[in-house]
Scaffold this motif. Structure first.
Motif, PDB file in Angstrom:
ATOM      1  N   ASN A 198      32.727  41.324  58.496  1.00 21.78           N
ATOM      2  CA  ASN A 198      31.433  40.634  58.522  1.00 21.78           C
ATOM      3  C   ASN A 198      30.486  41.353  57.580  1.00 21.78           C
ATOM      4  O   ASN A 198      30.169  42.526  57.795  1.00 21.78           O
ATOM      5  CB  ASN A 198      30.812  40.747  59.929  1.00 21.78           C
ATOM      6  CG  ASN A 198      31.279  39.671  60.872  1.00 21.78           C
ATOM      7  OD1 ASN A 198      31.622  38.581  60.457  1.00 21.78           O
ATOM      8  ND2 ASN A 198      31.264  39.990  62.160  1.00 21.78           N
ATOM      9  N   LEU A 199      30.054  40.670  56.524  1.00 24.19           N
ATOM     10  CA  LEU A 199      29.160  41.277  55.535  1.00 24.19           C
ATOM     11  C   LEU A 199      27.837  40.516  55.583  1.00 24.19           C
ATOM     12  O   LEU A 199      27.726  39.411  55.025  1.00 24.19           O
ATOM     13  CB  LEU A 199      29.826  41.168  54.153  1.00 24.19           C
ATOM     14  CG  LEU A 199      29.084  41.697  52.945  1.00 24.19           C
ATOM     15  CD1 LEU A 199      28.796  43.183  53.075  1.00 24.19           C
ATOM     16  CD2 LEU A 199      29.908  41.440  51.671  1.00 24.19           C
TER      17      LEU A 199
ATOM     18  N   ALA B 289      39.870  38.020  55.697  1.00 23.99           N
ATOM     19  CA  ALA B 289      38.702  37.130  55.607  1.00 23.99           C
ATOM     20  C   ALA B 289      37.433  37.960  55.469  1.00 23.99           C
ATOM     21  O   ALA B 289      37.314  39.046  56.049  1.00 23.99           O
ATOM     22  CB  ALA B 289      38.602  36.233  56.838  1.00 23.99           C
ATOM     23  N   LEU B 290      36.523  37.415  54.682  1.00 24.78           N
ATOM     24  CA  LEU B 290      35.210  38.025  54.480  1.00 24.78           C
ATOM     25  C   LEU B 290      34.182  36.986  54.938  1.00 24.78           C
ATOM     26  O   LEU B 290      34.151  35.864  54.411  1.00 24.78           O
ATOM     27  CB  LEU B 290      35.052  38.340  52.990  1.00 24.78           C
ATOM     28  CG  LEU B 290      33.872  39.171  52.527  1.00 24.78           C
ATOM     29  CD1 LEU B 290      33.815  40.523  53.219  1.00 24.78           C
ATOM     30  CD2 LEU B 290      33.953  39.372  51.002  1.00 24.78           C
TER      31      LEU B 290
ATOM     32  N   LEU C   3      31.365  35.179  45.543  1.00 25.34           N
ATOM     33  CA  LEU C   3      32.328  36.144  46.077  1.00 25.34           C
ATOM     34  C   LEU C   3      33.735  35.556  46.163  1.00 25.34           C
ATOM     35  O   LEU C   3      34.717  36.236  45.876  1.00 25.34           O
ATOM     36  CB  LEU C   3      31.895  36.605  47.476  1.00 25.34           C
ATOM     37  CG  LEU C   3      30.636  37.451  47.527  1.00 25.34           C
ATOM     38  CD1 LEU C   3      30.396  37.953  48.937  1.00 25.34           C
ATOM     39  CD2 LEU C   3      30.751  38.625  46.575  1.00 25.34           C
ATOM     40  N   ALA C   4      33.799  34.271  46.542  1.00 24.34           N
ATOM     41  CA  ALA C   4      35.108  33.628  46.699  1.00 24.34           C
ATOM     42  C   ALA C   4      35.877  33.633  45.380  1.00 24.34           C
ATOM     43  O   ALA C   4      37.111  33.670  45.376  1.00 24.34           O
ATOM     44  CB  ALA C   4      34.935  32.200  47.208  1.00 24.34           C
TER      45      ALA C   4
ATOM     46  N   ASN D  54      40.540  38.158  46.955  1.00 22.05           N
ATOM     47  CA  ASN D  54      41.836  37.533  47.240  1.00 22.05           C
ATOM     48  C   ASN D  54      41.929  36.992  48.664  1.00 22.05           C
ATOM     49  O   ASN D  54      42.988  36.529  49.072  1.00 22.05           O
ATOM     50  CB  ASN D  54      42.965  38.555  47.076  1.00 22.05           C
ATOM     51  CG  ASN D  54      42.999  39.118  45.673  1.00 22.05           C
ATOM     52  OD1 ASN D  54      42.792  38.379  44.710  1.00 22.05           O
ATOM     53  ND2 ASN D  54      43.226  40.410  45.552  1.00 22.05           N
ATOM     54  N   CYS D  55      40.867  37.107  49.445  1.00 24.96           N
ATOM     55  CA  CYS D  55      40.933  36.674  50.840  1.00 24.96           C
ATOM     56  C   CYS D  55      40.082  35.419  51.044  1.00 24.96           C
ATOM     57  O   CYS D  55      39.359  35.001  50.141  1.00 24.96           O
ATOM     58  CB  CYS D  55      40.456  37.793  51.756  1.00 24.96           C
ATOM     59  SG  CYS D  55      38.735  38.238  51.510  1.00 24.96           S
ATOM     60  N   ALA D  56      40.176  34.864  52.258  1.00 26.60           N
ATOM     61  CA  ALA D  56      39.333  33.711  52.596  1.00 26.60           C
ATOM     62  C   ALA D  56      37.887  34.159  52.717  1.00 26.60           C
ATOM     63  O   ALA D  56      37.606  35.234  53.254  1.00 26.60           O
ATOM     64  CB  ALA D  56      39.799  33.111  53.919  1.00 26.60           C
TER      65      ALA D  56
END
Ligand code: CP
Length: 306
Positions: A46-47, A100-101, A114-115, A119-121
């Protein structure tokens, strides 16, 4: 990886899949065996660059209830405070192999940026005045569980539409699902593009709430109004604050919603907010955990072999 950056562009079957998946987690969350190992071994960060009570806590709970590792990164205690950029922060986290981020940011478009770098969702947990997709999904699940469907319902979204990413995501979702959407606000709290948003525009609660099935109140976002027209809070309540008198023109039993946090006595009277029969504000919070479980589940689960 698939991302959830907004409701705009989703299809009705995709929204139904998210809601049906979330629906199955609601009972699990109420029972003794809340924690499963569906996402065991996955890492979710969680950012959050803006404050949050509901969204951040529910994403953390959602991840843990699926057996994933959930890390809350506090921006205050991070190297963002030493001048590290958003992209460098994301690349740094990405190097730790996340699944996931979850991002909340004051700038519209930050999760999309960011997406494109990781490399993550990426899941948008609210970006500027753009979108807050999981809020619209949890609102939709709340409505669907109480009224059975979204199709054909009249939903009045009232208040500070201009600054509201919640309003934008809800307008997209409700239009996709076939509801009739009204926005009710003074002209100063409506975006310039409101005529192209597929909504009926009302400047008075008397016409805007007439025969509505759902009355969705929004927080007056005073923190985003510096230098702009700042309404007197007492005047605002007189014309646009929800009380039983203004609610009387809506359908009998119309549901009262608010994404939170509320300004009691500014956009909503406490008696209405706490009405145990008609206010679903705390059900919205409850269903938010199930919706975030569905998002994490569908976005991070291993793709099925064709
Ligand atoms: N509704 C909502 O997004 O609340 P928080 O800001 O507390 O997460």
């Amino acid at each position: 990886h698939r991302h959830l950056l907004g409701i705009e562009g989703l299809t009705a079957p995709e929204i139904n899949l998210l809601l049906d998946t979330a629906d199955r987690y609601v009972e699990q969350n109420r029972g003794e065996n809340r924690v499963t190992n569906k996402l065991a071994g996955k890492t979710i960060v969680n950012l959050f660059f803006e404050n949050s009570t509901r969204t951040r806590t529910s994403f953390e709970l959602a991840a843990r209830r699926l057996g994933a590792d959930a890390i809350n990164m506090s921006v205050d205690g991070s190297s963002v405070k030493k001048g590290e950029t958003l992209i460098d922060t994301a690349l740094t986290l990405n190097a730790m192999h996340l699944d996931a981020l979850v991002v909340r940011h004051q700038e519209s478009g930050a999760p999309k940026l960011l997406a494109s770098k990781v490399n993550c969702a990426v899941i948008n947990a609210g970006d500027g005045q753009h979108e807050h997709p999981t809020q619209a999904l949890l609102d939709a699940l709340t409505i669907r569980r109480r009224l059975g469907t979204l199709k054909g319902l009249t939903v009045a979204i009232c208040g500070d539409i201009l600054h509201s990413r919640v309003a934008r995501s809800n307008i997209h979702l409700l239009n996709i699902m076939g509801a009739n959407v009204r926005v009710v606000a003074p002209p100063t709290l409506l975006p310039g593009a409101v005529d192209r948003m597929g909504v009926e525009v009302h400047h008075s609660m008397a016409t805007g709430l007439k025969d509505a099935d759902i009355v969705m109140m929004l927080r007056l976002q005073l923190e985003r109004m510096q230098g702009q027209f700042l309404p007197s809070q007492r005047e605002y309540f007189r014309f646009f604050g929800l009380d039983y008198d203004k609610l009387s023109v809506a359908k009998p039993g119309a549901l009262i919603m608010h994404p939170g946090p509320m300004n009691r006595g500014v956009e909503i009277d406490s008696l209405v907010a706490d009405d145990i029969h008609r206010s679903v504000i705390l059900q919205q919070v409850e269903l938010g955990v199930a919706v975030r479980m569905a998002c994490l589940d569908l976005l991070t689960a291993a793709p099925k072999a064709a």
